[in-house]
Scaffold this active site. Structure first.
Site, PDB file in Angstrom:
ATOM      1  NE  ARG A  68      29.517  46.318  42.930  1.00 17.46           N
ATOM      2  CZ  ARG A  68      30.473  45.569  42.392  1.00 17.46           C
ATOM      3  NH1 ARG A  68      31.008  45.937  41.227  1.00 17.46           N
ATOM      4  NH2 ARG A  68      30.906  44.480  43.001  1.00 17.46           N
ATOM      5  CB  ALA A  80      31.480  38.521  44.630  1.00 17.98           C
ATOM      6  CD  GLU A  97      37.399  37.694  42.548  1.00 15.26           C
ATOM      7  OE1 GLU A  97      37.421  38.817  43.103  1.00 15.26           O
ATOM      8  OE2 GLU A  97      37.741  37.508  41.370  1.00 15.26           O
ATOM      9  CD  GLU A 101      36.432  41.615  45.720  1.00 19.18           C
ATOM     10  OE1 GLU A 101      35.590  41.397  46.614  1.00 19.18           O
ATOM     11  OE2 GLU A 101      36.128  41.837  44.535  1.00 19.18           O
ATOM     12  CD  GLU A 124      25.796  37.022  37.880  1.00 14.56           C
ATOM     13  OE1 GLU A 124      26.750  37.097  38.684  1.00 14.56           O
ATOM     14  OE2 GLU A 124      24.972  37.942  37.708  1.00 14.56           O
ATOM     15  CD  GLU A 148      38.402  45.339  42.702  1.00 13.87           C
ATOM     16  OE1 GLU A 148      39.650  45.299  42.609  1.00 13.87           O
ATOM     17  OE2 GLU A 148      37.676  44.355  42.492  1.00 13.87           O
TER      18      GLU A 148
END
Length: 208
Positions: A68, A80, A97, A101, A124, A148
């Site tokens: 991140r 997520a 998701e 993922e 959010e 990813e």
């Protein structure tokens, strides 16, 4: 006394959007305070998101590890994603998701909790689902790219994740809220008392 958040909107006399990004934007509102003064409030406009706490029969949670950039960390997280498809049901997004993922599907879905991730600076809204009765998805895997492409998938005992959150070793919001909420649910009224997967979500209304 029952403690409950309530929806409320103070008067806005002006608004502008100085930045529009690919998925989010920045907005400045001029908001009238209770004493009649007006102040600027800057915040990120966000489409909302969903996360999935996928729990297997061995009481392990499916987690992913990825870089991140804003925080310069590799974080362990729950699967997520953004609610960036207009009008999409959040449960449909959660299914997607989990498949994309982790290449996993689940038969039993419940709402674990709903939160505002950073209400002082972002609008959010996040819904975290509990997913059980897991199985691998057959067929081709989703093609990954960018961060990813370097993502790791693991299954970790729930108790280990709780310890990691409380010791300050795990920091992701979805993961921390999810594992602690599940632990609290078990210690309280039990998983069967959780809301159904299609429970209303006033922060991000959707059609069934």
């Amino acid at each position: 006394m029952r403690i409950k958040d309530t929806a409320e909107e103070w008067r806005i006399t002006a608004t502008e959007t100085p930045f529009v990004g690919n998925k989010t934007s920045a907005r400045t509102d001029v908001v009238v305070m209770p004493d009649g003064t007006s102040v600027n409030r800057d915040y990120q406009v966000h489409p909302g998101s969903v996360a999935v706490l996928a729990l297997d029969e061995q009481d392990r949670v499916l987690v992913i590890n990825q870089y991140r950039h804003p925080v310069r960390h590799r974080l362990w997280e729950l699967p997520a994603g953004l609610l960036d498809v207009p009008g999409e049901n959040p449960l449909t997004a959660a299914h997607r998701e989990l498949y994309e993922e982790a290449h996993v599907k689940a038969e039993d879905w419940r709402v674990l909790t709903d939160v505002f991730t950073s209400p002082g600076g972002c609008d959010e809204a996040l819904r975290i689902y509990l997913a059980r009765d897991l199985s691998d998805v057959e067929g081709e895997r989703f093609e990954v790219a960018e961060e990813e492409a370097d993502m790791e998938v693991a299954r970790v005992p729930l108790a280990d994740l709780v310890r990691g959150v409380l010791s300050g070793e795990l920091h992701n919001t979805c993961l921390a809220v999810g594992v602690l909420a599940l632990s609290a649910a078990r210690a309280g009224d039990g998983i069967e008392a959780l809301r159904p997967a299609d429970a209303p979500w006033p922060a991000r209304p959707f059609e069934a």
